[in-house]
Design an enzyme around this catalytic site. Structure first.
Site, PDB file in Angstrom:
ATOM      1  N   TRP A 153       0.921  -1.142  -0.102  1.00 35.68           N
ATOM      2  CA  TRP A 153       0.052   0.082   0.102  1.00 35.68           C
ATOM      3  C   TRP A 153       0.909   1.169   0.113  1.00 35.68           C
ATOM      4  CZ3 TRP A 153      -5.090   2.097   0.484  1.00 35.68           C
ATOM      5  CH2 TRP A 153      -5.164   3.371   1.206  1.00 35.68           C
ATOM      6  N   ASP A 156       0.548   9.065   0.800  1.00 39.81           N
ATOM      7  CA  ASP A 156       1.284  10.487   0.651  1.00 39.81           C
ATOM      8  C   ASP A 156       2.662  10.223   0.054  1.00 39.81           C
ATOM      9  OD1 ASP A 156      -0.763  10.798   2.308  1.00 39.81           O
ATOM     10  OD2 ASP A 156       0.419  11.877   3.657  1.00 39.81           O
ATOM     11  N   TRP A 180      -3.752   0.601   4.595  1.00 40.88           N
ATOM     12  CA  TRP A 180      -3.228   1.228   5.262  1.00 40.88           C
ATOM     13  C   TRP A 180      -2.607   0.581   6.522  1.00 40.88           C
ATOM     14  CZ3 TRP A 180      -3.159   3.830   9.959  1.00 40.88           C
ATOM     15  CH2 TRP A 180      -2.326   4.689  10.282  1.00 40.88           C
ATOM     16  N   PHE A 212       5.032   8.801   9.915  1.00 47.86           N
ATOM     17  CA  PHE A 212       4.053   9.363   8.994  1.00 47.86           C
ATOM     18  C   PHE A 212       4.820  10.364   8.171  1.00 47.86           C
ATOM     19  CE2 PHE A 212      -0.461   9.163  11.225  1.00 47.86           C
ATOM     20  CZ  PHE A 212      -0.241   7.928  11.262  1.00 47.86           C
ATOM     21  N   ARG A 272       0.871  17.169  12.418  1.00 51.49           N
ATOM     22  CA  ARG A 272       1.723  16.007  11.600  1.00 51.49           C
ATOM     23  C   ARG A 272       2.368  16.803  10.309  1.00 51.49           C
ATOM     24  NH1 ARG A 272      -3.378  13.656  12.234  1.00 51.49           N
ATOM     25  NH2 ARG A 272      -4.532  13.846  10.184  1.00 51.49           N
ATOM     26  N   ASP A 273       2.918  16.157   9.715  1.00 51.95           N
ATOM     27  CA  ASP A 273       3.528  16.144   8.168  1.00 51.95           C
ATOM     28  C   ASP A 273       4.262  17.528   8.102  1.00 51.95           C
ATOM     29  OD1 ASP A 273       1.552  14.125   7.958  1.00 51.95           O
ATOM     30  OD2 ASP A 273       0.098  15.353   7.178  1.00 51.95           O
ATOM     31  N   GLU A 326      -3.897  18.593   6.411  1.00 44.20           N
ATOM     32  CA  GLU A 326      -2.594  17.676   6.463  1.00 44.20           C
ATOM     33  C   GLU A 326      -1.763  18.271   5.357  1.00 44.20           C
ATOM     34  OE1 GLU A 326      -5.005  13.515   7.645  1.00 44.20           O
ATOM     35  OE2 GLU A 326      -4.828  14.061   5.440  1.00 44.20           O
ATOM     36  N   TRP A 416      -9.006   9.193  -0.167  1.00 43.21           N
ATOM     37  CA  TRP A 416      -9.386   8.269   1.088  1.00 43.21           C
ATOM     38  C   TRP A 416     -10.766   7.706   1.054  1.00 43.21           C
ATOM     39  CZ3 TRP A 416      -5.846   6.203   3.803  1.00 43.21           C
ATOM     40  CH2 TRP A 416      -4.624   6.875   4.177  1.00 43.21           C
TER      41      TRP A 416
END
Ligand code: FRU
Length: 615
Positions: A153, A156, A180, A212, A272-273, A326, A416
């Site tokens: 899988w 991003d 995922w 992540f 995050r990210d 995100e 998603w």
């Protein structure tokens, strides 16, 4: 390490194992002990080989604690096959050379006895191999020139940088299944953005959590103390909570060393990210972090990539607030034909996209190294802008250090809403084509971001299958054959002059009755993409849709470049001023392009169709 062969032979001699159960017991080199209804130990010697794990797609994960020297070396989650094996995934034993490795496996509930548990397909199917061979069982929907993982899988793209002629692409990867899980940074490289080479996984989960999304920079001056030109990555460690962690690479991004002081940023709520870049004006590092549930972006600065100071936030109440924010990105670009420069803040959002699910939202504005100020419209409001009016471009971010001042970006070509349900199994999914981001002034005076196909892509052109200076398209469609080589993978170019109100329909179809209608409405200045009858659409109620894009022109003229690569269609209009990226799963390749116009007055010219090839 127990001598497994001797162990089994001895047991058989004692009459404990029948020949059938002997076979079921294990492949050579494996010892399998069932300890209870849901718990099994698999012992194997570490070394240069792979343990192939049988996976069944639609069951729950088994939890596997990998024990080495009595400690948990790592925990992975795998849908170990129960009743049938859909595909195999390799588990690399080379990090544990010379050691005994015990996989302590907890399978999901649902077995009523140890006897039943022993019948699980996975125990018979596990085997040791070197090297592993991954059969390509899904050629029908595997793209030719889009990046996709060999198996497993992917979501991003992240951490991308360009160095010494090589485009490095990292991505959110589950190496042990096609849903995922086990988030790891997968890694691929390319010298031309078309041909991709799969590399070993770059950053694997650890005690702080799974890995992540994030970003990488080249620390030219060695500000972090890892040396000049070290590649430094910042990613989200996703454990019980989300924190930001640092790693560096001294071998050009192939292997990374995690920073012992991790995590380097902690907050009291989900963030995050991290996306960082060197600010040439303020001479420090800048960072954007998605404050996901608060629907805003946070901005930090740092002298050394290790210590970060929170400066400001942007986004509360702005743009689409219908989903988590995100995967940010922030960069400066010239505005085409104006001499002006503006900053673009990418705020991917899920859900809340214009056609449901995930999408790339962005803001245009100014950035002074500490604060982002978005441009407003005539009413003083911050407009919501979308980079792609298809349904399948998400988590788009750009490469650091791209050559020639380019702002090259790539997205995850899925949504998603249905990414885990699309009709492939061995791999899910692919990236979009690489795009060059630019800025232009729209007819309403607002500044918009364009995304044009990267210039490298013209090298894929093979046979010129069709070339027509002008096409007479009236109410009755005129049809042209699409190239049949390479499953019809092709690029279509054409110009449309729709005058003040013409409606022009382009239809891709095949003999199986699958079709995609794309309609340019010169009067409304829109282009639509209808995939409701495009092929297999019933795996999700969110898949069969019509997407509609503004065309950002005021003269009724558009130029199109359309790329078809088995399971995707990307429509780039007017040099990327409007874009629609959509997945399709035709039951056989589209074989015909038909063109018609409602009033019969549209001028269609410069129609060219190239078959595409990889070099
Ligand atoms: C976006 C995202 C990121 C996160 C990653 C996890 O698609 O949710 O915010 O880092 O996926 O795989």
């Amino acid at each position: 390490m127990t001598n497994i062969k001797r162990f089994i032979t001895a047991m058989a001699a004692m009459g404990i194992l029948t020949s059938a159960s002997l076979q079921a017991a294990a492949a050579d080199g494996l010892e399998i002990n069932h300890l209870g209804v849901n718990n099994t130990l698999v012992r194997v010697e570490g070394g240069d080989q792979f343990l192939m794990l049988p996976v069944q797609e639609n069951i729950d994960d088994a939890r596997i604690n990998v024990l080495v020297d009595g400690k948990i070396a790592e925990t992975i989650y795998v849908r170990l096959a129960k009743s049938k094996t859909d595909f195999m995934v390799p588990y690399d034993l080379s990090p544990y050379k010379g050691k005994e490795v015990i996989l302590d496996i907890v399978t999901p509930q649902g077995r009523s006895s140890v006897r039943e548990a022993k019948e699980d397909a996975c125990w018979k199917g596990m085997e040791l191999v070197d090297p592993f061979v991954m059969p390509d069982t899904e050629k029908k929907y595997r793209p030719l020139f889009h990046h996709a993982p060999l198996y497993g899988w992917m979501n991003d793209p992240n951490g991308m940088f360009y160095k010494d002629g090589v485009w490095h692409l990292y991505y959110q990867y589950n190496p042990y299944g096609s849903k995922w899980q086990n988030m790891t940074w997968g890694h691929s490289t390319s010298t031309d953005l078309i041909n991709w080479e799969h590399q070993p996984e770059a950053i694997r989960p650890d005690g702080l959590g799974s890995i992540f999304s994030g970003s990488s920079v080249i620390d030219h001056e060695g500000t972090a103390g890892f040396g000049k030109d070290a590649v430094v990555a910042l990613y989200t460690s996703a454990g019980t909570s989300q924190m930001q962690s640092l790693a560096h690479s001294l071998d050009g991004g192939r292997t990374f060393v995690k920073y012992p002081g991790n995590p380097v940023i902690t907050l009291e709520s989900e963030a995050r990210d991290p996306n960082m870049f060197w600010n040439d004006v303020t001479k420090e590092w800048n960072l954007v972090l998605a404050h996901a549930l608060d629907h805003e972006m946070l901005f930090f600065t740092s002298p050394d990539l290790k210590t970060w100071t929170l400066q400001s936030a942007f986004g509360k109440g702005e743009g689409s607030q219908d989903g988590v924010w995100e995967c940010p990105d922030l960069f400066k670009l010239p505005v085409d034909g104006t001499g002006e420069e503006k900053w673009v803040l990418i705020c991917n959002i899920n859900p809340g996209g214009p056609f449901g699910g995930s999408a790339v939202q962005y803001f245009v504005g100014d950035w002074d190294g500490k604060t982002f100020k978005a441009d407003t419209d005539a009413e003083g409001k911050v407009p919501t802008k979308w980079l792609d009016y298809g349904k399948d471009n998400y988590a788009l971010v750009s490469w650091s250090d791209a050559p020639d001042g380019r702002r090259t970006a790539i997205g995850w070509m899925s949504n998603w809403q249905y990414a885990a349900d699309v009709p492939t199994m061995q791999f899910r999914s692919a990236n979009t084509l690489p795009r060059e981001i630019g800025l232009f002034k729209g007819p309403d005076g607002q500044i918009y971001a364009s995304s044009a196909p990267s210039p490298e892509l013209t090298a894929m052109r093979g046979r010129l299958a069709l070339s027509k200076g002008s096409v007479k398209a009236g109410k009755n469609p005129v049809s042209f054959a699409l190239p049949s080589e390479n499953s019809g993978i092709c690029e279509i170019l054409l110009d449309i002059d729709g005058g003040s109100k013409e409606d022009v329909t382009l239809t891709l179809s095949n003999k199986a009755g699958n079709k995609v209608d794309m309609v340019y409405d010169a009067g409304k200045h829109t282009m639509s993409f209808d995939r409701r009858e495009s092929g297999i659409v019933d795996f999700s109620e969110n898949f069969p849709v019509v997407t509609v894009s503004p065309t950002f022109e005021s003269n009724g003229r558009i130029s199109l470049r359309i790329f078809i690569d088995r399971a995707s269609i990307e429509v780039f209009g007017n040099g990327g001023e409007f874009v629609m990226t959509n997945l399709v799963f035709p039951t056989e390749p589209y074989s015909t392009l038909s063109v018609s116009s409602l009033g019969g007055k549209a001028k269609i010219s410069n129609l060219k169709i190239y078959s595409l090839k990889q070099s």
